[in-house]
Design an enzyme around this catalytic site. Structure first.
Site, short mmCIF file in Angstrom:
data_model
loop_
_atom_site.label_atom_id
_atom_site.label_comp_id
_atom_site.label_asym_id
_atom_site.label_seq_id
_atom_site.Cartn_x
_atom_site.Cartn_y
_atom_site.Cartn_z
N ASP A 67 0.05 23.59 -3.06
CA ASP A 67 -0.66 22.89 -4.13
C ASP A 67 0.24 21.95 -4.91
O ASP A 67 1.46 21.95 -4.75
CB ASP A 67 -1.34 23.91 -5.07
N ASN A 136 -4.51 35.96 -12.87
CA ASN A 136 -5.97 36.05 -12.73
C ASN A 136 -6.40 36.20 -11.27
O ASN A 136 -7.58 36.14 -10.96
CB ASN A 136 -6.65 34.82 -13.37
N HIS A 138 -5.49 34.18 -8.72
CA HIS A 138 -5.58 32.95 -7.91
C HIS A 138 -4.47 32.92 -6.85
O HIS A 138 -3.41 33.49 -7.02
CB HIS A 138 -5.58 31.68 -8.77
N GLU A 143 -8.96 29.24 -8.05
CA GLU A 143 -9.20 30.02 -9.26
C GLU A 143 -10.45 30.90 -9.09
O GLU A 143 -11.34 30.57 -8.28
CB GLU A 143 -9.44 29.05 -10.43
C1 GLP Z 1 1.01 28.84 -9.94
C2 GLP Z 1 0.84 28.44 -8.47
C3 GLP Z 1 0.63 29.63 -7.58
C4 GLP Z 1 1.60 30.73 -7.94
C5 GLP Z 1 1.30 31.22 -9.34
C6 GLP Z 1 2.17 32.37 -9.81
O1 GLP Z 1 -0.10 28.61 -10.73
N1 GLP Z 1 -0.20 27.51 -8.25
O2 GLP Z 1 0.77 29.23 -6.22
O3 GLP Z 1 1.48 31.79 -7.04
O4 GLP Z 1 1.40 30.15 -10.24
O5 GLP Z 1 3.37 31.90 -10.36
P1 GLP Z 1 4.57 32.81 -10.76
O6 GLP Z 1 5.24 33.19 -9.48
O7 GLP Z 1 5.45 31.94 -11.61
O8 GLP Z 1 4.03 33.99 -11.48
#
Ligand code: GLP
Length: 242
Positions: A67, A136, A138, A143
């Site tokens: 993404d 959440n 995702h 989402e």
């Molecule tokens: C972001 C990304 C996800 C990622 C998530 C968790 O929003 N789009 O791909 O898995 O956050 O991030 P973190 O590893 O910093 O908790």
């Protein structure tokens, strides 16, 4: 889903890097799906080290990131493009043309998403996909919603994701409210998936994905339907599991 509870983040990095290395040993021209966020940083450090020591060769590898915010300049240090070059690509011997990240600077997001799906398909599909998880539930930026999309698409971010990601920006108001993301189908078509989960703040969502229920309220719960998923988690994230 197979789960491996690890002592700490270092062990998660060690095991996940070994899984990626094995994939590259089996197939030099592997197609690897990559994630951003804090969780995979240890894995990326480890892959950089292995490459520097001559234990791993990325010269044939092709990557596709999950993404990117939209719109965002690649040069912005909050962009996922910047993150990936800073944390991983600058430290490994990957060819620039083999790196793919949804283009947050594109003029036509719909066209960009179609082209991104086509590039993944013409690379032969993803061999191994690295995933983190949002608090959440995702994955990528899919989402929680009544309906989840199959293919790469432009999506709106929920207030909880904007809040969670605001730690990388100077204020909540600066977090982009949209993103380009692989869809649930793009992710589920990967031949194997490694999901990394760390920290106490992920314990509640971890409990949900292992509860035996599949729901669009928790997009990551769909991974239960995939035949080859390994979840690597630390003890804090696993705290609520029976
Ligand atoms: C972001 C990304 C996800 C990622 C998530 C968790 O929003 N789009 O791909 O898995 O956050 O991030 P973190 O590893 O910093 O908790």
């Amino acid at each position: 889903m197979k789960k491996i509870i690890c002592k700490n983040e270092a062990e998660i990095a060690e095991i996940s890097a070994a899984m990626i290395a094995e994939q590259i040993f089996i197939k030099r021209e592997s197609v690897i799906g990559l994630a951003t966020g804090s969780t995979p940083e240890g894995l990326y450090r480890k892959l950089g080290e292995m490459c520097k020591n001559g234990d791993l060769d990325f010269s044939g590898v092709r990557t596709f990131n999950l993404d990117e915010y939209y719109p965002i300049k690649k040069s912005s240090d909050q962009s996922y493009d910047y993150f990936m070059w800073d944390r991983l690509f600058s430290h490994i011997n990957i060819e620039r043309e083999n790196v793919h990240i949804p283009n947050g600077e594109c003029a036509d997001p719909a066209e960009e998403c179609i082209a991104y799906e086509q590039k993944i398909a013409s690379a032969g599909g993803i061999d191994i996909q690295v995933l983190g998880i949002g608090v959440n539930g995702h994955i990528g930026f899919n989402e929680p919603e009544a309906e989840l999309k199959m293919d790469t698409h432009l999506t709106g971010l929920t207030p909880s994701t904007i809040e969670a990601n605001s730690r990388f920006f100077s204020s909540v108001g600066e977090v982009p409210t949209k993103a380009l993301t692989m869809g649930m189908g793009t992710i589920m078509k990967a031949r194997s998936i490694i999901m990394l989960i760390t920290g106490e703040h992920k314990a509640a969502i971890t409990e949900k994905i292992f509860s035996g229920v599949v729901t669009t309220d928790v997009p990551a719960s769909f991974l239960n339907l995939h035949p080859n998923v390994t979840v690597l988690l630390d003890e804090a994230a696993a705290a609520k599991l029976k």
